[in-house]
Design a protein around this motif. Structure first.
Motif, PDB file in Angstrom:
ATOM      1  N   GLN A 185       0.821  -1.195  -0.091  1.00 17.37           N
ATOM      2  CA  GLN A 185      -0.016  -0.029  -0.132  1.00 17.37           C
ATOM      3  C   GLN A 185       1.017   1.284   0.240  1.00 17.37           C
ATOM      4  O   GLN A 185       0.351   2.171  -0.549  1.00 17.37           O
ATOM      5  N   GLY A 186       2.104   1.320   0.550  1.00 19.44           N
ATOM      6  CA  GLY A 186       2.826   2.375   0.587  1.00 19.44           C
ATOM      7  C   GLY A 186       2.445   3.321   1.474  1.00 19.44           C
ATOM      8  O   GLY A 186       1.445   2.945   2.421  1.00 19.44           O
ATOM      9  N   LEU A 187       3.026   4.406   1.316  1.00 20.52           N
ATOM     10  CA  LEU A 187       2.745   5.554   2.311  1.00 20.52           C
ATOM     11  C   LEU A 187       2.930   6.930   1.306  1.00 20.52           C
ATOM     12  O   LEU A 187       3.640   6.942   0.684  1.00 20.52           O
ATOM     13  N   ALA A 188       1.770   7.873   1.788  1.00 19.64           N
ATOM     14  CA  ALA A 188       1.720   9.010   1.074  1.00 19.64           C
ATOM     15  C   ALA A 188       3.064   9.972   1.661  1.00 19.64           C
ATOM     16  O   ALA A 188       3.479   9.812   2.687  1.00 19.64           O
ATOM     17  N   VAL A 189       3.476  10.781   1.094  1.00 16.44           N
ATOM     18  CA  VAL A 189       4.614  11.831   1.319  1.00 16.44           C
ATOM     19  C   VAL A 189       4.341  12.361   2.603  1.00 16.44           C
ATOM     20  O   VAL A 189       5.389  12.343   3.581  1.00 16.44           O
ATOM     21  N   GLY A 190       3.317  13.100   2.602  1.00 18.97           N
ATOM     22  CA  GLY A 190       2.665  13.392   3.953  1.00 18.97           C
ATOM     23  C   GLY A 190       2.940  12.685   5.305  1.00 18.97           C
ATOM     24  O   GLY A 190       3.303  13.020   6.227  1.00 18.97           O
ATOM     25  N   GLN A 191       2.556  11.285   5.196  1.00 16.66           N
ATOM     26  CA  GLN A 191       2.341  10.464   6.121  1.00 16.66           C
ATOM     27  C   GLN A 191       3.766  10.272   6.694  1.00 16.66           C
ATOM     28  O   GLN A 191       3.942   9.971   7.876  1.00 16.66           O
ATOM     29  N   ILE A 192       4.792   9.996   5.547  1.00 13.64           N
ATOM     30  CA  ILE A 192       6.245   9.495   6.043  1.00 13.64           C
ATOM     31  C   ILE A 192       6.595  10.912   6.638  1.00 13.64           C
ATOM     32  O   ILE A 192       7.315  10.633   7.676  1.00 13.64           O
ATOM     33  N   GLY A 193       6.411  12.224   6.374  1.00 16.41           N
ATOM     34  CA  GLY A 193       6.924  13.173   6.875  1.00 16.41           C
ATOM     35  C   GLY A 193       6.600  13.632   8.403  1.00 16.41           C
ATOM     36  O   GLY A 193       7.161  13.832   9.238  1.00 16.41           O
ATOM     37  N   GLU A 194       5.037  13.178   8.519  1.00 21.47           N
ATOM     38  CA  GLU A 194       4.517  13.389   9.690  1.00 21.47           C
ATOM     39  C   GLU A 194       5.118  12.136  10.824  1.00 21.47           C
ATOM     40  O   GLU A 194       5.445  12.578  11.923  1.00 21.47           O
ATOM     41  N   GLN A 195       5.173  11.071  10.369  1.00 28.01           N
ATOM     42  CA  GLN A 195       5.781   9.852  11.250  1.00 28.01           C
ATOM     43  C   GLN A 195       7.185  10.128  11.687  1.00 28.01           C
ATOM     44  O   GLN A 195       7.482   9.635  12.719  1.00 28.01           O
ATOM     45  N   LEU A 196       7.923  10.663  10.821  1.00 28.40           N
ATOM     46  CA  LEU A 196       9.251  10.648  10.999  1.00 28.40           C
ATOM     47  C   LEU A 196       9.899  12.113  11.403  1.00 28.40           C
ATOM     48  O   LEU A 196      11.036  12.119  11.773  1.00 28.40           O
ATOM     49  N   GLY A 197       8.776  13.230  11.366  1.00 27.58           N
ATOM     50  CA  GLY A 197       9.239  14.380  11.588  1.00 27.58           C
ATOM     51  C   GLY A 197      10.108  15.267  10.825  1.00 27.58           C
ATOM     52  O   GLY A 197      11.040  15.830  11.272  1.00 27.58           O
ATOM     53  N   LEU A 198      10.178  14.780   9.582  1.00 30.39           N
ATOM     54  CA  LEU A 198      10.770  15.418   8.564  1.00 30.39           C
ATOM     55  C   LEU A 198      10.538  16.514   7.887  1.00 30.39           C
ATOM     56  O   LEU A 198       9.360  16.293   7.184  1.00 30.39           O
ATOM     57  N   PRO A 199      11.062  17.825   7.542  1.00 35.33           N
ATOM     58  CA  PRO A 199      10.631  18.554   6.652  1.00 35.33           C
ATOM     59  C   PRO A 199      10.473  18.322   5.330  1.00 35.33           C
ATOM     60  O   PRO A 199      11.184  17.328   4.869  1.00 35.33           O
ATOM     61  N   SER A 200       9.419  19.002   4.664  1.00 34.28           N
ATOM     62  CA  SER A 200       9.186  18.226   3.161  1.00 34.28           C
ATOM     63  C   SER A 200      10.599  18.412   2.318  1.00 34.28           C
ATOM     64  O   SER A 200      10.545  17.608   1.509  1.00 34.28           O
ATOM     65  N   ALA A 201      11.180  19.624   2.496  1.00 35.46           N
ATOM     66  CA  ALA A 201      12.336  19.712   1.359  1.00 35.46           C
ATOM     67  C   ALA A 201      13.300  18.546   1.800  1.00 35.46           C
ATOM     68  O   ALA A 201      13.878  17.704   0.873  1.00 35.46           O
ATOM     69  N   THR A 202      13.424  18.323   2.886  1.00 37.42           N
ATOM     70  CA  THR A 202      14.396  17.229   3.336  1.00 37.42           C
ATOM     71  C   THR A 202      14.230  15.884   2.995  1.00 37.42           C
ATOM     72  O   THR A 202      14.807  14.892   2.338  1.00 37.42           O
ATOM     73  N   LEU A 203      12.615  15.499   3.111  1.00 38.21           N
ATOM     74  CA  LEU A 203      12.060  14.142   2.953  1.00 38.21           C
ATOM     75  C   LEU A 203      12.201  14.087   1.624  1.00 38.21           C
ATOM     76  O   LEU A 203      12.509  13.134   0.916  1.00 38.21           O
TER      77      LEU A 203
END
Length: 127
Positions: free
Chosen positions: A31-49
């Motif tokens: 199913q994978g993960l949306a970019v926003g979910q990855i960022g939320e779960q790991l606390g990474l800023p969008s540019a870094t992600l």
């Protein structure tokens, strides 16, 4: 897998955030993960992600599909399995079973979303 491909994959995984992202994608399964979910779960800023996801994609370890305005990233299991096979092909003098390494390739279907086998990917920073 060729040595050069293994080096590219290992280099991509040799960074803490990318390793965390990849482990999260493997745990998510097909199913994978949306970019926003990855960022939320790991606390990474969008540019870094975005930078780290690009590196994983370039190494062949992740890919994405577009779902409306969202990008859904998934682990590329054949690449992961090829890397594991490359690393263990001569284990125990070529007898992988002697090392307890049976044919246990992971696929998106056998991955268990939410099931972990060691410490979870790092938690969000500053939350």
């Amino acid at each position: 897998m060729e040595k050069s491909s293994a080096l590219v994959a290992l280099a991509a995984l040799a960074q803490e955030s990318r390793l965390d992202i990849f482990r999260l994608l493997v745990q998510a399964g097909s199913q994978g993960l949306a970019v926003g979910q990855i960022g939320e779960q790991l606390g990474l800023p969008s540019a870094t992600l975005a930078f780290h996801l690009k590196e994983l994609k370039n190494a062949g370890l992740a890919t994405f599909t577009r779902n409306g305005r969202s990008l859904i990233y998934v682990a590329v299991y054949p690449t992961m399995n090829a890397l594991l096979e490359y690393l263990t092909e001569n284990c125990c003098q070529g007898i992988a079973a002697a090392c307890g390494l049976g044919a246990t390739a992971c696929t998106s279907e056998t991955a268990s979303p939410g099931v972990t086998h060691e410490a979870p990917a790092r938690s969000p920073i500053g939350r």
